[in-house]
Design a protein around this motif. Sequence first.
Motif, PDB file in Angstrom:
ATOM      1  N   ASP A 178       0.835  -1.169   0.006  1.00  0.00           N
ATOM      2  CA  ASP A 178      -0.027   0.084   0.085  1.00  0.00           C
ATOM      3  C   ASP A 178       0.787   1.223  -0.075  1.00  0.00           C
ATOM      4  O   ASP A 178       0.613   2.432  -0.947  1.00  0.00           O
ATOM      5  CB  ASP A 178      -0.874   0.130   1.321  1.00  0.00           C
ATOM      6  CG  ASP A 178      -1.932  -1.045   1.315  1.00  0.00           C
ATOM      7  OD1 ASP A 178      -2.051  -1.563   0.051  1.00  0.00           O
ATOM      8  OD2 ASP A 178      -2.547  -1.462   2.038  1.00  0.00           O
ATOM      9  N   ALA A 179       1.797   1.364   0.768  1.00  0.00           N
ATOM     10  CA  ALA A 179       2.632   2.319   0.933  1.00  0.00           C
ATOM     11  C   ALA A 179       3.555   2.533  -0.465  1.00  0.00           C
ATOM     12  O   ALA A 179       3.673   3.615  -0.769  1.00  0.00           O
ATOM     13  CB  ALA A 179       3.525   2.484   2.169  1.00  0.00           C
ATOM     14  N   LEU A 180       4.006   1.568  -0.767  1.00  0.00           N
ATOM     15  CA  LEU A 180       4.879   1.367  -2.076  1.00  0.00           C
ATOM     16  C   LEU A 180       3.889   2.105  -3.278  1.00  0.00           C
ATOM     17  O   LEU A 180       4.558   3.038  -4.138  1.00  0.00           O
ATOM     18  CB  LEU A 180       5.178   0.072  -2.463  1.00  0.00           C
ATOM     19  CG  LEU A 180       6.014  -0.100  -3.725  1.00  0.00           C
ATOM     20  CD1 LEU A 180       7.305   0.677  -3.656  1.00  0.00           C
ATOM     21  CD2 LEU A 180       6.257  -1.654  -3.766  1.00  0.00           C
ATOM     22  N   VAL A 181       2.720   1.805  -3.373  1.00  0.00           N
ATOM     23  CA  VAL A 181       1.929   2.168  -4.395  1.00  0.00           C
ATOM     24  C   VAL A 181       1.781   3.629  -4.652  1.00  0.00           C
ATOM     25  O   VAL A 181       1.695   4.409  -5.324  1.00  0.00           O
ATOM     26  CB  VAL A 181       0.471   1.386  -4.398  1.00  0.00           C
ATOM     27  CG1 VAL A 181      -0.557   1.987  -5.563  1.00  0.00           C
ATOM     28  CG2 VAL A 181       0.808  -0.025  -5.112  1.00  0.00           C
ATOM     29  N   VAL A 182       1.475   4.219  -3.173  1.00  0.00           N
ATOM     30  CA  VAL A 182       1.299   5.895  -2.958  1.00  0.00           C
ATOM     31  C   VAL A 182       2.356   6.599  -3.208  1.00  0.00           C
ATOM     32  O   VAL A 182       2.434   7.628  -4.154  1.00  0.00           O
ATOM     33  CB  VAL A 182       0.958   5.873  -1.493  1.00  0.00           C
ATOM     34  CG1 VAL A 182       0.946   7.341  -1.053  1.00  0.00           C
ATOM     35  CG2 VAL A 182      -0.501   5.095  -1.226  1.00  0.00           C
ATOM     36  N   SER A 183       3.722   5.911  -2.750  1.00  0.00           N
ATOM     37  CA  SER A 183       5.036   6.476  -3.157  1.00  0.00           C
ATOM     38  C   SER A 183       5.389   6.785  -4.554  1.00  0.00           C
ATOM     39  O   SER A 183       5.729   7.540  -5.306  1.00  0.00           O
ATOM     40  CB  SER A 183       6.005   5.689  -2.517  1.00  0.00           C
ATOM     41  OG  SER A 183       7.335   6.519  -2.905  1.00  0.00           O
ATOM     42  N   VAL A 184       5.052   5.660  -5.370  1.00  0.00           N
ATOM     43  CA  VAL A 184       5.310   5.718  -6.813  1.00  0.00           C
ATOM     44  C   VAL A 184       4.349   6.617  -7.514  1.00  0.00           C
ATOM     45  O   VAL A 184       4.539   7.351  -8.464  1.00  0.00           O
ATOM     46  CB  VAL A 184       5.040   3.996  -7.329  1.00  0.00           C
ATOM     47  CG1 VAL A 184       4.898   4.167  -8.803  1.00  0.00           C
ATOM     48  CG2 VAL A 184       6.040   3.225  -6.932  1.00  0.00           C
ATOM     49  N   ALA A 185       3.047   6.505  -7.177  1.00  0.00           N
ATOM     50  CA  ALA A 185       1.864   7.339  -7.732  1.00  0.00           C
ATOM     51  C   ALA A 185       2.492   9.016  -7.433  1.00  0.00           C
ATOM     52  O   ALA A 185       2.293   9.732  -8.583  1.00  0.00           O
ATOM     53  CB  ALA A 185       0.612   7.193  -7.280  1.00  0.00           C
ATOM     54  N   GLU A 186       2.941   9.355  -6.424  1.00  0.00           N
ATOM     55  CA  GLU A 186       3.539  10.463  -5.960  1.00  0.00           C
ATOM     56  C   GLU A 186       4.573  11.167  -6.968  1.00  0.00           C
ATOM     57  O   GLU A 186       4.768  12.382  -7.211  1.00  0.00           O
ATOM     58  CB  GLU A 186       3.755  10.714  -4.560  1.00  0.00           C
ATOM     59  CG  GLU A 186       2.550  10.572  -3.773  1.00  0.00           C
ATOM     60  CD  GLU A 186       2.939  10.510  -2.233  1.00  0.00           C
ATOM     61  OE1 GLU A 186       2.060  10.897  -1.172  1.00  0.00           O
ATOM     62  OE2 GLU A 186       4.233  10.479  -1.773  1.00  0.00           O
ATOM     63  N   GLN A 187       5.278   9.937  -7.262  1.00  0.00           N
ATOM     64  CA  GLN A 187       6.621  10.340  -8.153  1.00  0.00           C
ATOM     65  C   GLN A 187       6.185   9.822  -9.677  1.00  0.00           C
ATOM     66  O   GLN A 187       7.054   9.624 -10.381  1.00  0.00           O
ATOM     67  CB  GLN A 187       7.793   9.360  -7.832  1.00  0.00           C
ATOM     68  CG  GLN A 187       7.973   9.845  -6.205  1.00  0.00           C
ATOM     69  CD  GLN A 187       9.212   8.903  -5.870  1.00  0.00           C
ATOM     70  OE1 GLN A 187      10.563   9.126  -6.141  1.00  0.00           O
ATOM     71  NE2 GLN A 187       9.114   7.982  -4.968  1.00  0.00           N
ATOM     72  N   GLY A 188       5.182   9.955 -10.103  1.00  0.00           N
ATOM     73  CA  GLY A 188       4.756  10.082 -11.652  1.00  0.00           C
ATOM     74  C   GLY A 188       4.002   8.639 -11.959  1.00  0.00           C
ATOM     75  O   GLY A 188       3.680   8.519 -13.189  1.00  0.00           O
ATOM     76  N   GLY A 189       4.104   7.603 -11.109  1.00  0.00           N
ATOM     77  CA  GLY A 189       3.710   6.283 -11.447  1.00  0.00           C
ATOM     78  C   GLY A 189       4.340   5.550 -12.663  1.00  0.00           C
ATOM     79  O   GLY A 189       5.517   5.930 -12.936  1.00  0.00           O
ATOM     80  N   VAL A 190       3.967   4.403 -12.898  1.00  0.00           N
ATOM     81  CA  VAL A 190       4.698   3.539 -14.059  1.00  0.00           C
ATOM     82  C   VAL A 190       3.830   3.161 -14.971  1.00  0.00           C
ATOM     83  O   VAL A 190       2.662   2.954 -14.832  1.00  0.00           O
ATOM     84  CB  VAL A 190       5.289   2.443 -13.171  1.00  0.00           C
ATOM     85  CG1 VAL A 190       6.492   3.026 -12.236  1.00  0.00           C
ATOM     86  CG2 VAL A 190       4.323   1.594 -12.399  1.00  0.00           C
TER      87      VAL A 190
END
Length: 254
Positions: free
Chosen positions: A70-82
């Motif tokens: 959950d925390a990982l997905v939030v962090s990735v989204a905040e940095q532009g996603g994949v």
Amino acid sequence: MTFSQNHESTRSALVTGASSGIGQATVRALREQGWKVFAVARRADRLNALAEESGAIALAADVSVQSDVDALVVSVAEQGGVDTLVNCAGGARGSDYWAEAKDEDWEFMWQSNVMGTMRLTRALLPSLRTTGGTILNVTSTAALASYEGGSGYNAAKSAQRAMSQALRLEEVENGIRVIEILPGLVQTEEFALRRLGSKEAAENVYAGVAEPLTAEDVAEVIRYAVSAPAHVNLDEIVIRPQAQAANHKLIRKG
């Protein structure tokens, strides 16, 4: 052959199992091609070293733990996603016959190979659907043919293979590619050692094999597969060293 797309500004990937072996080599291969890469694994020290070397973004997480996902997905989204997910995290533990199977070994293999892949993929699917993304799962030729002492790993990788096949059917209408890479004998610094528990036993796995696959060999195939034009889906790719014609047919010299 190399596909000549402009990956520098358009392509981004999350790679699990990035602290060693195939995952680490995949991070390097994609970064060399200009991808933005989130490198994910449990060992922060190794991730940070890889990030400093390659320019990847290090995110320490255990994909078998839902709160970490959950925390990982939030962090990735905040940095532009994949737009691409490469599920490399996994591994084998033990080589006991079924009669001596250890619950903890099977639990580890199920959580790391199956549940981790399920949890992270489930969490990223909504965003991947918006990009028409790619999901690549690294399974194993252990999913194609079982062998003595491998029942737990055979089961985990067979499940991961079945999951990949079902996901491809479920997500095709959403424009998502699902690719499966099935490596045979790959010599990495940790895989056999972690599985068998001793350096001598690990070295015996590769003894006499002239050229086992390397992590870099597999990473190059992964790079090629995810870099193909969006309409090209390499559903499943079996990669073995030339000396290994099948799981049970491996040429050793000396």
